[in-house]
Write a protein that holds these residues in place. Sequence first.
Motif, PDB file in Angstrom:
ATOM      1  N   ARG A   6       0.841  -1.214   0.000  1.00 12.78           N
ATOM      2  CA  ARG A   6       0.000   0.000   0.000  1.00 12.78           C
ATOM      3  C   ARG A   6       0.874   1.261   0.000  1.00 12.78           C
ATOM      4  NH1 ARG A   6      -2.210  -3.028   4.298  1.00 12.78           N
ATOM      5  NH2 ARG A   6      -4.118  -4.147   3.780  1.00 12.78           N
ATOM      6  N   ASP A   7       1.989   1.169   0.758  1.00 12.58           N
ATOM      7  CA  ASP A   7       2.888   2.317   0.861  1.00 12.58           C
ATOM      8  C   ASP A   7       4.318   1.814   0.667  1.00 12.58           C
ATOM      9  OD1 ASP A   7       4.137   4.689   1.325  1.00 12.58           O
ATOM     10  OD2 ASP A   7       3.828   4.675   3.505  1.00 12.58           O
ATOM     11  N   PRO A   8       4.787   1.645  -0.594  1.00 10.40           N
ATOM     12  CA  PRO A   8       6.106   1.068  -0.839  1.00 10.40           C
ATOM     13  C   PRO A   8       7.237   1.836  -0.174  1.00 10.40           C
ATOM     14  CG  PRO A   8       4.822   1.206  -2.864  1.00 10.40           C
ATOM     15  CD  PRO A   8       4.070   1.989  -1.831  1.00 10.40           C
ATOM     16  N   ALA A   9       7.050   3.132   0.022  1.00  7.73           N
ATOM     17  CA  ALA A   9       8.112   3.939   0.628  1.00  7.73           C
ATOM     18  C   ALA A   9       7.999   3.996   2.149  1.00  7.73           C
ATOM     19  CB  ALA A   9       8.079   5.350   0.047  1.00  7.73           C
ATOM     20  N   GLY A  10       6.995   3.326   2.734  1.00  4.84           N
ATOM     21  CA  GLY A  10       6.803   3.390   4.176  1.00  4.84           C
ATOM     22  C   GLY A  10       7.838   2.600   4.939  1.00  4.84           C
ATOM     23  N   TRP A  11       7.862   2.837   6.249  1.00  3.80           N
ATOM     24  CA  TRP A  11       8.877   2.175   7.074  1.00  3.80           C
ATOM     25  C   TRP A  11       8.652   0.671   7.184  1.00  3.80           C
ATOM     26  CZ3 TRP A  11       7.644  -0.525  11.488  1.00  3.80           C
ATOM     27  CH2 TRP A  11       6.373  -0.310  12.019  1.00  3.80           C
ATOM     28  N   ARG A  12       7.387   0.232   7.111  1.00  2.00           N
ATOM     29  CA  ARG A  12       7.125  -1.207   7.189  1.00  2.00           C
ATOM     30  C   ARG A  12       7.757  -1.936   6.006  1.00  2.00           C
ATOM     31  NH1 ARG A  12       2.239   1.010   8.922  1.00  2.00           N
ATOM     32  NH2 ARG A  12       1.646   0.441  11.048  1.00  2.00           N
ATOM     33  N   SER A  13       7.582  -1.390   4.819  1.00  2.00           N
ATOM     34  CA  SER A  13       8.175  -2.014   3.635  1.00  2.00           C
ATOM     35  C   SER A  13       9.695  -2.045   3.732  1.00  2.00           C
ATOM     36  CB  SER A  13       7.746  -1.261   2.370  1.00  2.00           C
ATOM     37  OG  SER A  13       6.344  -1.267   2.227  1.00  2.00           O
ATOM     38  N   GLY A  14      10.277  -0.933   4.143  1.00  2.98           N
ATOM     39  CA  GLY A  14      11.735  -0.893   4.288  1.00  2.98           C
ATOM     40  C   GLY A  14      12.243  -1.878   5.313  1.00  2.98           C
ATOM     41  N   LEU A  15      11.516  -1.978   6.446  1.00  3.43           N
ATOM     42  CA  LEU A  15      11.929  -2.921   7.490  1.00  3.43           C
ATOM     43  C   LEU A  15      11.845  -4.355   6.993  1.00  3.43           C
ATOM     44  CD1 LEU A  15      12.752  -3.514  10.410  1.00  3.43           C
ATOM     45  CD2 LEU A  15      10.323  -3.458  11.033  1.00  3.43           C
ATOM     46  N   CYS A  16      10.773  -4.658   6.280  1.00  2.64           N
ATOM     47  CA  CYS A  16      10.594  -6.019   5.771  1.00  2.64           C
ATOM     48  C   CYS A  16      11.721  -6.398   4.807  1.00  2.64           C
ATOM     49  CB  CYS A  16       9.241  -6.145   5.091  1.00  2.64           C
ATOM     50  SG  CYS A  16       8.884  -7.812   4.492  1.00  2.64           S
ATOM     51  N   ILE A  17      12.036  -5.509   3.870  1.00  7.43           N
ATOM     52  CA  ILE A  17      13.107  -5.786   2.906  1.00  7.43           C
ATOM     53  C   ILE A  17      14.456  -5.911   3.617  1.00  7.43           C
ATOM     54  CG2 ILE A  17      14.361  -4.836   0.936  1.00  7.43           C
ATOM     55  CD1 ILE A  17      11.720  -3.599   0.019  1.00  7.43           C
ATOM     56  N   ALA A  18      14.698  -5.045   4.602  1.00  8.46           N
ATOM     57  CA  ALA A  18      15.959  -5.100   5.349  1.00  8.46           C
ATOM     58  C   ALA A  18      16.096  -6.429   6.092  1.00  8.46           C
ATOM     59  CB  ALA A  18      16.041  -3.929   6.323  1.00  8.46           C
ATOM     60  N   LEU A  19      14.997  -6.897   6.693  1.00 14.73           N
ATOM     61  CA  LEU A  19      15.034  -8.178   7.406  1.00 14.73           C
ATOM     62  C   LEU A  19      15.289  -9.329   6.449  1.00 14.73           C
ATOM     63  CD1 LEU A  19      12.113  -7.770   9.967  1.00 14.73           C
ATOM     64  CD2 LEU A  19      14.561  -7.852  10.463  1.00 14.73           C
ATOM     65  N   LEU A  20      14.663  -9.289   5.275  1.00 13.55           N
ATOM     66  CA  LEU A  20      14.857 -10.362   4.293  1.00 13.55           C
ATOM     67  C   LEU A  20      16.319 -10.463   3.864  1.00 13.55           C
ATOM     68  CD1 LEU A  20      11.716  -9.785   2.044  1.00 13.55           C
ATOM     69  CD2 LEU A  20      12.159 -11.791   3.459  1.00 13.55           C
ATOM     70  N   LEU A  21      16.906  -9.323   3.526  1.00 16.84           N
ATOM     71  CA  LEU A  21      18.294  -9.336   3.072  1.00 16.84           C
ATOM     72  C   LEU A  21      19.263  -9.639   4.212  1.00 16.84           C
ATOM     73  CD1 LEU A  21      18.173  -6.240   0.679  1.00 16.84           C
ATOM     74  CD2 LEU A  21      17.913  -8.662   0.099  1.00 16.84           C
ATOM     75  N   ALA A  22      18.984  -9.080   5.389  1.00 20.31           N
ATOM     76  CA  ALA A  22      19.887  -9.309   6.532  1.00 20.31           C
ATOM     77  C   ALA A  22      19.877 -10.764   6.971  1.00 20.31           C
ATOM     78  CB  ALA A  22      19.486  -8.406   7.699  1.00 20.31           C
ATOM     79  N   SER A  23      18.714 -11.427   6.864  1.00 24.29           N
ATOM     80  CA  SER A  23      18.635 -12.826   7.301  1.00 24.29           C
ATOM     81  C   SER A  23      19.577 -13.705   6.491  1.00 24.29           C
ATOM     82  CB  SER A  23      17.201 -13.332   7.184  1.00 24.29           C
ATOM     83  OG  SER A  23      16.780 -13.360   5.817  1.00 24.29           O
TER      84      SER A  23
END
Length: 400
Positions: A30-47
């Motif tokens: 819904r909000d690609p630039a929102g903090w939830r999206s950024g956090l999710c992508i960061a967690l995926l890559l960091a894992s």
Amino acid sequence: MLAGDKRRIIVVLRWVMAIALSYLVLFSARDPAGWRSGLCIALLLASNLVLMRLPEATFHHPAFDPVLVAADTALITAALWICGNAGPDFFFVFFFVVFRAALGGRLELTALGAALAAAAYLSVLPAGVAWTSAALLRVPFFFVTALSYGYLASGAREAESRARAAEEVVALKTAFLGTVSHEMRSPLSVILGYTDMFRDGVFGTITPAHEDAIRQIHAHAFELLALVDRTLNASRLESGAMPVHVEEFHIGKLLDEVRLAVAPYQKTPVRLLFATDQGIPPLVTDRLKLKEILVNLVTNALKYTAEGAVVVDVRWPTRDGIVEVAVEDTGMGIPPEHRTEIFGLYARGPEAEARGLPGVGLGLYIVRRLIDVLHGEIEVESEPGKGSTFAVRIPRCLAA
């Protein structure tokens, strides 16, 4: 499965999943630039970066597979929740693929099942939705999930199969060694009996040359008989056929038996000394097993000591009803890096191999296993070139 294969395959598969999920979030959130999206992508890559840096042993830990499945499920659920347009139909197909992968026996069949699941998922979507980027980006999850979890399940089955095969091999080897050792014991006993009769003059007077030859035959036959007895005991310990017989006895009388048993291994330059604390009450444990522990330790000490002394010291510190028996020698010693290996089956120190000393590495293995049976412990202190001390601690009273 070669060392490193599991980590490499899992990391590659999860990179595909992480990249696909990241694009899914960016395209569908819904909000690609929102903090939830950024956090999710960061967690995926960091894992995945964390997985790449974990030691290899972590990937083979029994808890690794279920933890990875739970973490991936949580990440995928969070990503789809952020997108906001993943319905129950997707979750149904997703968990069906996970379940199918866990049951699958072959990875190619698992991949085929994932392809059919993806085709079925796209076919049930409305025509205007099926070929959108948001829908198509979900398809890699079916393949990556199926291959990842199918690989984990296949690896677990292979490991279990190898473990069963190894247990069968050990059982066959133990049975073979036990049978052969038992069959060898009788003729060796006969050889020892005849050499004793020759030495005692039963068959007539013998010359000094004959006496020396008979002594050599007797010594080597006795050494071979001791090896056979150790092999028999090791096979019994491996098979678990080693019952415990608890009885009451005095440690002093047991040490007299140990002295007689190790007499053939004594050498002139090496003194064998026994020291016992005063006031040690009678022991209530398995006498024969304790005797075998001490005979093996003293025999080893005499074998690896060229000069000096071997001291058997029995201590009664009146601490929690524990009896301590220390066997100290002035032999070659054991390097620190080999002190844990010497108790393994058929394990020998490098110095013993280099000097060609007799033995096959059964004595200390039997000692460790018998100490476990007597609910005790053993501690080793050693300095290369100066000697070693093996301290055995067992309960004075062992429950029947």
